[in-house]
Write a protein that holds these residues in place. Structure first.
Motif, PDB file in Angstrom:
ATOM      1  N   PRO A 148       0.809  -1.224   0.000  1.00  0.00           N
ATOM      2  CA  PRO A 148       0.000   0.000   0.000  1.00  0.00           C
ATOM      3  C   PRO A 148       0.848   1.283   0.000  1.00  0.00           C
ATOM      4  CG  PRO A 148       0.063  -0.920   2.196  1.00  0.00           C
ATOM      5  CD  PRO A 148       0.795  -1.892   1.304  1.00  0.00           C
ATOM      6  N   PHE A 149       2.167   1.154   0.085  1.00  0.00           N
ATOM      7  CA  PHE A 149       3.036   2.326   0.145  1.00  0.00           C
ATOM      8  C   PHE A 149       3.096   2.992  -1.224  1.00  0.00           C
ATOM      9  CE2 PHE A 149       7.152   4.512   0.156  1.00  0.00           C
ATOM     10  CZ  PHE A 149       7.060   5.222   1.333  1.00  0.00           C
ATOM     11  N   ASP A 150       2.977   4.299  -1.270  1.00  0.00           N
ATOM     12  CA  ASP A 150       2.977   5.049  -2.523  1.00  0.00           C
ATOM     13  C   ASP A 150       4.408   5.504  -2.833  1.00  0.00           C
ATOM     14  OD1 ASP A 150       2.271   6.387  -4.783  1.00  0.00           O
ATOM     15  OD2 ASP A 150       1.176   8.002  -3.775  1.00  0.00           O
ATOM     16  N   TYR A 151       5.106   4.716  -3.619  1.00  0.00           N
ATOM     17  CA  TYR A 151       6.502   5.002  -3.963  1.00  0.00           C
ATOM     18  C   TYR A 151       6.632   6.248  -4.835  1.00  0.00           C
ATOM     19  CZ  TYR A 151       7.897   0.485  -2.090  1.00  0.00           C
ATOM     20  OH  TYR A 151       8.142  -0.555  -1.256  1.00  0.00           O
ATOM     21  N   ARG A 152       5.661   6.479  -5.724  1.00  0.00           N
ATOM     22  CA  ARG A 152       5.736   7.605  -6.641  1.00  0.00           C
ATOM     23  C   ARG A 152       5.691   8.933  -5.881  1.00  0.00           C
ATOM     24  NH1 ARG A 152       2.250   8.610 -12.122  1.00  0.00           N
ATOM     25  NH2 ARG A 152       3.055  10.680 -12.517  1.00  0.00           N
ATOM     26  N   THR A 153       4.777   9.068  -4.939  1.00  0.00           N
ATOM     27  CA  THR A 153       4.669  10.301  -4.165  1.00  0.00           C
ATOM     28  C   THR A 153       5.906  10.504  -3.293  1.00  0.00           C
ATOM     29  OG1 THR A 153       2.284   9.973  -4.105  1.00  0.00           O
ATOM     30  CG2 THR A 153       3.201  11.582  -2.570  1.00  0.00           C
ATOM     31  N   ALA A 154       6.423   9.411  -2.728  1.00  0.00           N
ATOM     32  CA  ALA A 154       7.625   9.510  -1.895  1.00  0.00           C
ATOM     33  C   ALA A 154       8.817   9.981  -2.722  1.00  0.00           C
ATOM     34  CB  ALA A 154       7.926   8.168  -1.245  1.00  0.00           C
ATOM     35  N   ALA A 155       8.943   9.481  -3.945  1.00  0.00           N
ATOM     36  CA  ALA A 155      10.042   9.889  -4.816  1.00  0.00           C
ATOM     37  C   ALA A 155       9.894  11.350  -5.240  1.00  0.00           C
ATOM     38  CB  ALA A 155      10.102   8.985  -6.041  1.00  0.00           C
ATOM     39  N   GLN A 156       8.674  11.774  -5.528  1.00  0.00           N
ATOM     40  CA  GLN A 156       8.444  13.162  -5.915  1.00  0.00           C
ATOM     41  C   GLN A 156       8.776  14.108  -4.767  1.00  0.00           C
ATOM     42  OE1 GLN A 156       4.356  13.187  -7.205  1.00  0.00           O
ATOM     43  NE2 GLN A 156       4.882  12.656  -9.334  1.00  0.00           N
ATOM     44  N   ASP A 157       8.407  13.723  -3.559  1.00  0.00           N
ATOM     45  CA  ASP A 157       8.716  14.553  -2.389  1.00  0.00           C
ATOM     46  C   ASP A 157      10.222  14.639  -2.166  1.00  0.00           C
ATOM     47  OD1 ASP A 157       6.028  14.959  -2.011  1.00  0.00           O
ATOM     48  OD2 ASP A 157       5.832  13.435  -0.428  1.00  0.00           O
ATOM     49  N   ALA A 158      10.932  13.527  -2.353  1.00  0.00           N
ATOM     50  CA  ALA A 158      12.383  13.529  -2.174  1.00  0.00           C
ATOM     51  C   ALA A 158      13.065  14.419  -3.201  1.00  0.00           C
ATOM     52  CB  ALA A 158      12.925  12.109  -2.268  1.00  0.00           C
ATOM     53  N   ILE A 159      12.610  14.367  -4.434  1.00  0.00           N
ATOM     54  CA  ILE A 159      13.179  15.211  -5.483  1.00  0.00           C
ATOM     55  C   ILE A 159      12.874  16.684  -5.206  1.00  0.00           C
ATOM     56  CG2 ILE A 159      13.009  15.807  -7.941  1.00  0.00           C
ATOM     57  CD1 ILE A 159      12.624  12.806  -8.489  1.00  0.00           C
ATOM     58  N   ALA A 160      11.665  16.974  -4.737  1.00  0.00           N
ATOM     59  CA  ALA A 160      11.291  18.358  -4.441  1.00  0.00           C
ATOM     60  C   ALA A 160      12.142  18.921  -3.301  1.00  0.00           C
ATOM     61  CB  ALA A 160       9.816  18.433  -4.087  1.00  0.00           C
ATOM     62  N   LYS A 161      12.446  18.111  -2.308  1.00  0.00           N
ATOM     63  CA  LYS A 161      13.286  18.576  -1.205  1.00  0.00           C
ATOM     64  C   LYS A 161      14.733  18.759  -1.638  1.00  0.00           C
ATOM     65  CE  LYS A 161      10.649  16.604   2.604  1.00  0.00           C
ATOM     66  NZ  LYS A 161      10.648  15.617   3.688  1.00  0.00           N
ATOM     67  N   ALA A 162      15.216  17.880  -2.508  1.00  0.00           N
ATOM     68  CA  ALA A 162      16.611  17.951  -2.943  1.00  0.00           C
ATOM     69  C   ALA A 162      16.848  19.094  -3.923  1.00  0.00           C
ATOM     70  CB  ALA A 162      17.029  16.630  -3.579  1.00  0.00           C
ATOM     71  N   ASN A 163      15.830  19.485  -4.677  1.00  0.00           N
ATOM     72  CA  ASN A 163      15.971  20.524  -5.703  1.00  0.00           C
ATOM     73  C   ASN A 163      14.971  21.640  -5.457  1.00  0.00           C
ATOM     74  OD1 ASN A 163      17.874  18.942  -7.101  1.00  0.00           O
ATOM     75  ND2 ASN A 163      16.213  17.746  -8.002  1.00  0.00           N
ATOM     76  N   PRO A 164      15.319  22.624  -4.638  1.00  0.00           N
ATOM     77  CA  PRO A 164      14.382  23.726  -4.406  1.00  0.00           C
ATOM     78  C   PRO A 164      14.238  24.593  -5.658  1.00  0.00           C
ATOM     79  CG  PRO A 164      16.480  24.177  -3.354  1.00  0.00           C
ATOM     80  CD  PRO A 164      16.549  22.775  -3.889  1.00  0.00           C
ATOM     81  N   VAL A 165      13.120  25.290  -5.746  1.00  0.00           N
ATOM     82  CA  VAL A 165      12.842  26.141  -6.904  1.00  0.00           C
ATOM     83  C   VAL A 165      13.728  27.377  -6.820  1.00  0.00           C
ATOM     84  CG1 VAL A 165      11.073  27.497  -8.085  1.00  0.00           C
ATOM     85  CG2 VAL A 165      10.490  25.312  -7.026  1.00  0.00           C
ATOM     86  N   VAL A 166      14.445  27.635  -7.909  1.00  0.00           N
ATOM     87  CA  VAL A 166      15.335  28.785  -7.960  1.00  0.00           C
ATOM     88  C   VAL A 166      14.791  29.736  -9.016  1.00  0.00           C
ATOM     89  CG1 VAL A 166      17.676  29.574  -8.415  1.00  0.00           C
ATOM     90  CG2 VAL A 166      17.313  27.386  -7.310  1.00  0.00           C
ATOM     91  N   LYS A 167      14.480  30.968  -8.584  1.00  0.00           N
ATOM     92  CA  LYS A 167      13.975  31.961  -9.517  1.00  0.00           C
ATOM     93  C   LYS A 167      14.990  33.074  -9.604  1.00  0.00           C
ATOM     94  CE  LYS A 167       9.074  31.191  -8.740  1.00  0.00           C
ATOM     95  NZ  LYS A 167       7.805  31.803  -8.330  1.00  0.00           N
ATOM     96  N   ALA A 168      15.273  33.474 -10.822  1.00  0.00           N
ATOM     97  CA  ALA A 168      16.220  34.564 -11.045  1.00  0.00           C
ATOM     98  C   ALA A 168      15.552  35.901 -10.720  1.00  0.00           C
ATOM     99  CB  ALA A 168      16.706  34.571 -12.475  1.00  0.00           C
ATOM    100  N   GLU A 169      16.346  36.864 -10.298  1.00  0.00           N
ATOM    101  CA  GLU A 169      15.809  38.199 -10.024  1.00  0.00           C
ATOM    102  C   GLU A 169      15.428  38.868 -11.336  1.00  0.00           C
ATOM    103  OE1 GLU A 169      18.400  40.527  -7.658  1.00  0.00           O
ATOM    104  OE2 GLU A 169      18.713  38.938  -6.205  1.00  0.00           O
ATOM    105  N   LYS A 170      14.402  39.639 -11.262  1.00  0.00           N
ATOM    106  CA  LYS A 170      13.943  40.334 -12.478  1.00  0.00           C
ATOM    107  C   LYS A 170      14.901  41.469 -12.795  1.00  0.00           C
ATOM    108  CE  LYS A 170       9.131  39.250 -11.867  1.00  0.00           C
ATOM    109  NZ  LYS A 170       7.770  39.761 -11.784  1.00  0.00           N
ATOM    110  N   LEU A 171      15.140  41.632 -14.087  1.00  0.00           N
ATOM    111  CA  LEU A 171      16.041  42.694 -14.529  1.00  0.00           C
ATOM    112  C   LEU A 171      15.251  43.989 -14.728  1.00  0.00           C
ATOM    113  CD1 LEU A 171      18.064  40.730 -17.213  1.00  0.00           C
ATOM    114  CD2 LEU A 171      18.771  41.304 -14.904  1.00  0.00           C
ATOM    115  N   ASP A 172      15.891  45.066 -14.422  1.00  0.00           N
ATOM    116  CA  ASP A 172      15.285  46.362 -14.636  1.00  0.00           C
ATOM    117  C   ASP A 172      15.334  46.695 -16.128  1.00  0.00           C
ATOM    118  OD1 ASP A 172      14.841  46.672 -11.958  1.00  0.00           O
ATOM    119  OD2 ASP A 172      16.767  47.683 -11.610  1.00  0.00           O
ATOM    120  N   LYS A 173      14.207  47.144 -16.659  1.00  0.00           N
ATOM    121  CA  LYS A 173      14.148  47.521 -18.073  1.00  0.00           C
ATOM    122  C   LYS A 173      14.752  48.888 -18.247  1.00  0.00           C
ATOM    123  CE  LYS A 173      10.127  44.778 -19.218  1.00  0.00           C
ATOM    124  NZ  LYS A 173       8.770  44.771 -19.799  1.00  0.00           N
ATOM    125  N   ILE A 174      15.426  49.070 -19.358  1.00  0.00           N
ATOM    126  CA  ILE A 174      16.099  50.342 -19.624  1.00  0.00           C
ATOM    127  C   ILE A 174      15.178  51.241 -20.392  1.00  0.00           C
ATOM    128  CG2 ILE A 174      18.031  51.437 -20.745  1.00  0.00           C
ATOM    129  CD1 ILE A 174      19.637  48.929 -20.220  1.00  0.00           C
TER     130      ILE A 174
END
Length: 174
Positions: A148-174
């Motif tokens: 009954p263990f959900d391996y897919r959700t566990a793997a997705q959670d592990a990947i999400a923890k290992a790879n946080p979302v990185v957003k670049a700073e917005k550039l100022d328009k000239i």
């Protein structure tokens, strides 16, 4: 001759060996001993002071020796932690045949380890699954025992923890 005019002493002719003949060099600051031998001597002196103070407390009939120990440690400029010791209670189990039979609390003995699917004895060769059950070599895989263990959700959670979302700073328009 120049040293006499300035009042400085001439440095020693060569390095001084430890007076305990341990093979290391000593210094005048440590009474011509190496640092290890000097620490050992100080430790022995401290232990002798503590032993003398505890014997004095016993002879005087004082039941609490904690009052003088920190004073002795502070006088020697050595930090010694004072740890209170609590007495342990030891329960003695009666031997077989001694005492009433109902008073002896027997530890519930676990039966032999068995596979959760086929009830086969596995002993030390059993496999623990992430669902928390124990299985034999045939049923160890998740598709063989309807895990009954959900391996897919566990793997997705592990990947999400290992790879946080990185957003670049917005550039100022000239």
């Amino acid at each position: 001759m120049d040293h006499d005019k300035t009042g400085c002493q001439a440095p020693p002719e060569g390095p001084i060996l430890c007076i305990n003949n341990c093979g290391f060099f000593g210094s005048a600051a440590t009474m011509n001993m190496c640092s290890k031998c000097h620490k050992d001597i100080l430790l022995k002196q401290e232990q002798a002071k503590l032993a003398a103070s505890s014997i004095g407390n016993i002879m005087n009939g004082s039941s609490s020796s904690t009052e003088k120990e920190p004073v002795v440690a502070a006088a020697a400029n050595i930090d010694i932690p004072v740890i209170p010791v609590e007495p342990k209670t030891v329960s003695v189990q009666p031997l077989f045949g001694s005492g009433p039979e109902g008073s002896v609390e027997a530890k519930p003995k676990d039966g032999p380890k068995r596979c959760s699917s086929c009830n086969k004895r596995v002993g030390l060769t059993g496999f623990n699954c992430r669902c928390g059950d124990l299985f034999c070599a045939v049923h160890r895989y998740s598709d063989k025992h309807n895990c009954p263990f959900d391996y897919r959700t566990a793997a997705q959670d592990a990947i999400a923890k290992a790879n946080p979302v990185v957003k670049a700073e917005k550039l100022d328009k000239i």
